[in-house]
Write a protein that holds these residues in place. Sequence first.
Motif, PDB file in Angstrom:
ATOM      1  N   ILE A  32      -5.527  19.240 -14.428  1.00 59.45           N
ATOM      2  CA  ILE A  32      -5.277  19.555 -13.021  1.00 59.45           C
ATOM      3  C   ILE A  32      -6.057  18.581 -12.142  1.00 59.45           C
ATOM      4  N   LEU A  33      -7.329  18.347 -12.488  1.00 62.25           N
ATOM      5  CA  LEU A  33      -8.155  17.410 -11.730  1.00 62.25           C
ATOM      6  C   LEU A  33      -7.536  16.011 -11.710  1.00 62.25           C
ATOM      7  N   HIS A  34      -7.071  15.550 -12.852  1.00 64.65           N
ATOM      8  CA  HIS A  34      -6.450  14.224 -12.969  1.00 64.65           C
ATOM      9  C   HIS A  34      -5.240  14.118 -12.036  1.00 64.65           C
ATOM     10  N   ASN A  35      -4.401  15.161 -12.044  1.00 66.83           N
ATOM     11  CA  ASN A  35      -3.213  15.164 -11.187  1.00 66.83           C
ATOM     12  C   ASN A  35      -3.586  15.208  -9.702  1.00 66.83           C
ATOM     13  N   VAL A  36      -4.583  16.007  -9.364  1.00 67.04           N
ATOM     14  CA  VAL A  36      -5.015  16.109  -7.968  1.00 67.04           C
ATOM     15  C   VAL A  36      -5.581  14.773  -7.486  1.00 67.04           C
ATOM     16  N   VAL A  37      -6.311  14.077  -8.348  1.00 67.84           N
ATOM     17  CA  VAL A  37      -6.837  12.750  -7.981  1.00 67.84           C
ATOM     18  C   VAL A  37      -5.679  11.800  -7.670  1.00 67.84           C
ATOM     19  N   HIS A  38      -4.620  11.835  -8.491  1.00 70.39           N
ATOM     20  CA  HIS A  38      -3.446  10.992  -8.209  1.00 70.39           C
ATOM     21  C   HIS A  38      -2.816  11.369  -6.870  1.00 70.39           C
ATOM     22  N   LEU A  39      -2.703  12.646  -6.608  1.00 69.12           N
ATOM     23  CA  LEU A  39      -2.131  13.093  -5.333  1.00 69.12           C
ATOM     24  C   LEU A  39      -2.975  12.610  -4.147  1.00 69.12           C
ATOM     25  N   LEU A  40      -4.278  12.758  -4.246  1.00 71.36           N
ATOM     26  CA  LEU A  40      -5.164  12.313  -3.165  1.00 71.36           C
ATOM     27  C   LEU A  40      -5.100  10.799  -2.978  1.00 71.36           C
ATOM     28  N   PHE A  41      -5.077  10.066  -4.081  1.00 73.08           N
ATOM     29  CA  PHE A  41      -4.974   8.609  -4.008  1.00 73.08           C
ATOM     30  C   PHE A  41      -3.657   8.206  -3.348  1.00 73.08           C
ATOM     31  N   GLY A  42      -2.601   8.973  -3.605  1.00 71.03           N
ATOM     32  CA  GLY A  42      -1.309   8.723  -2.967  1.00 71.03           C
ATOM     33  C   GLY A  42      -1.350   8.973  -1.478  1.00 71.03           C
ATOM     34  N   VAL A  43      -1.971  10.068  -1.072  1.00 72.40           N
ATOM     35  CA  VAL A  43      -2.093  10.382   0.357  1.00 72.40           C
ATOM     36  C   VAL A  43      -2.890   9.288   1.069  1.00 72.40           C
ATOM     37  N   VAL A  44      -3.970   8.831   0.449  1.00 71.85           N
ATOM     38  CA  VAL A  44      -4.771   7.762   1.050  1.00 71.85           C
ATOM     39  C   VAL A  44      -3.918   6.496   1.201  1.00 71.85           C
ATOM     40  N   GLY A  45      -3.080   6.197   0.214  1.00 69.98           N
ATOM     41  CA  GLY A  45      -2.192   5.039   0.304  1.00 69.98           C
ATOM     42  C   GLY A  45      -1.211   5.154   1.462  1.00 69.98           C
ATOM     43  N   LEU A  46      -0.657   6.345   1.659  1.00 66.72           N
ATOM     44  CA  LEU A  46       0.267   6.565   2.785  1.00 66.72           C
ATOM     45  C   LEU A  46      -0.453   6.399   4.117  1.00 66.72           C
ATOM     46  N   LEU A  47      -1.657   6.931   4.205  1.00 72.38           N
ATOM     47  CA  LEU A  47      -2.430   6.787   5.438  1.00 72.38           C
ATOM     48  C   LEU A  47      -2.830   5.332   5.672  1.00 72.38           C
ATOM     49  N   ALA A  48      -3.186   4.633   4.613  1.00 67.44           N
ATOM     50  CA  ALA A  48      -3.594   3.231   4.726  1.00 67.44           C
ATOM     51  C   ALA A  48      -2.435   2.356   5.187  1.00 67.44           C
ATOM     52  N   LYS A  96      -5.080  -3.391   3.145  1.00 68.91           N
ATOM     53  CA  LYS A  96      -5.829  -4.354   2.324  1.00 68.91           C
ATOM     54  C   LYS A  96      -7.050  -3.677   1.722  1.00 68.91           C
ATOM     55  N   LEU A  97      -7.762  -2.901   2.518  1.00 66.09           N
ATOM     56  CA  LEU A  97      -8.938  -2.191   2.047  1.00 66.09           C
ATOM     57  C   LEU A  97      -8.572  -1.200   0.941  1.00 66.09           C
ATOM     58  N   TYR A  98      -7.491  -0.468   1.122  1.00 65.27           N
ATOM     59  CA  TYR A  98      -7.013   0.489   0.114  1.00 65.27           C
ATOM     60  C   TYR A  98      -6.735  -0.219  -1.205  1.00 65.27           C
ATOM     61  N   ALA A 105       0.837  -1.200   0.000  1.00 66.86           N
ATOM     62  CA  ALA A 105       0.000   0.000   0.000  1.00 66.86           C
ATOM     63  C   ALA A 105       0.875   1.254   0.000  1.00 66.86           C
ATOM     64  N   LEU A 106       1.932   1.246   0.781  1.00 70.07           N
ATOM     65  CA  LEU A 106       2.865   2.371   0.829  1.00 70.07           C
ATOM     66  C   LEU A 106       3.490   2.597  -0.549  1.00 70.07           C
ATOM     67  N   LEU A 107       3.905   1.527  -1.198  1.00 71.68           N
ATOM     68  CA  LEU A 107       4.504   1.631  -2.528  1.00 71.68           C
ATOM     69  C   LEU A 107       3.527   2.267  -3.515  1.00 71.68           C
ATOM     70  N   PHE A 108       2.283   1.771  -3.523  1.00 74.92           N
ATOM     71  CA  PHE A 108       1.286   2.363  -4.420  1.00 74.92           C
ATOM     72  C   PHE A 108       1.057   3.828  -4.064  1.00 74.92           C
ATOM     73  N   GLY A 109       0.973   4.146  -2.777  1.00 80.34           N
ATOM     74  CA  GLY A 109       0.773   5.524  -2.356  1.00 80.34           C
ATOM     75  C   GLY A 109       1.878   6.437  -2.832  1.00 80.34           C
ATOM     76  N   VAL A 110       3.121   5.996  -2.674  1.00 78.79           N
ATOM     77  CA  VAL A 110       4.269   6.805  -3.111  1.00 78.79           C
ATOM     78  C   VAL A 110       4.252   6.988  -4.625  1.00 78.79           C
ATOM     79  N   VAL A 111       3.959   5.919  -5.355  1.00 77.37           N
ATOM     80  CA  VAL A 111       3.932   6.018  -6.818  1.00 77.37           C
ATOM     81  C   VAL A 111       2.831   6.982  -7.269  1.00 77.37           C
ATOM     82  N   PHE A 112       1.645   6.883  -6.667  1.00 77.67           N
ATOM     83  CA  PHE A 112       0.569   7.809  -7.031  1.00 77.67           C
ATOM     84  C   PHE A 112       0.957   9.251  -6.712  1.00 77.67           C
ATOM     85  N   LEU A 113       1.607   9.473  -5.585  1.00 75.78           N
ATOM     86  CA  LEU A 113       2.078  10.819  -5.254  1.00 75.78           C
ATOM     87  C   LEU A 113       3.073  11.328  -6.301  1.00 75.78           C
ATOM     88  N   LEU A 114       4.024  10.488  -6.658  1.00 79.79           N
ATOM     89  CA  LEU A 114       5.030  10.887  -7.650  1.00 79.79           C
ATOM     90  C   LEU A 114       4.393  11.192  -9.004  1.00 79.79           C
TER      91      LEU A 114
END
Length: 153
Positions: A66-82, A90-92, A21-30
């Motif tokens: 911009i919306l597409h990029n922000v969605v990736h950023l938010l998905f990344g933050v959720v991955g880091l929190l998860a 697992k839920l993430y 989950a952390l890996l996916f979160g970091v990749v989405f953030l990047l």
Amino acid sequence: MTAHSTPARTGFAATLTQKVALLFGVVFLLVGIAGFIPGLTMDMGTMSMAGNGSMAFLVGVFQVSILHNVVHLLFGVVGLLAARTATASKLYLVVGGIVYFVLFLYGLFTAGMATPANFVPLNSADNVLHFVLAVAMVVLGLVVPRVGARSAR
């Protein structure tokens, strides 16, 4: 004789599921950050807030806004929190994979079309990537916890 049991690992990214989950979160953030970097994103001057009018392409392939990029950023933050707990990780992965599968289906009907429905925007490359992400996230979310449980025994 007593059985030796290893205490449950807790903490940030302690289990394999949390690491995934952390890996996916970091990749989405990047990816979200990369969508705002000239050179990595071509034709940045045409980037719009949303809609298929944005002609900005991440690495020249993936249509972004911009919306597409922000969605990736938010998905990344959720991955880091998860990544803080195995259950959240697992839920993430599973729910995130389902979201990407829905986005893949949505993209099949809207990608490349000049319609208000294509507000993210999506193109064929996005569709392929969303399908791969959907499968990878769901499979990893379901399989990795079992692999980790077997190795702990």
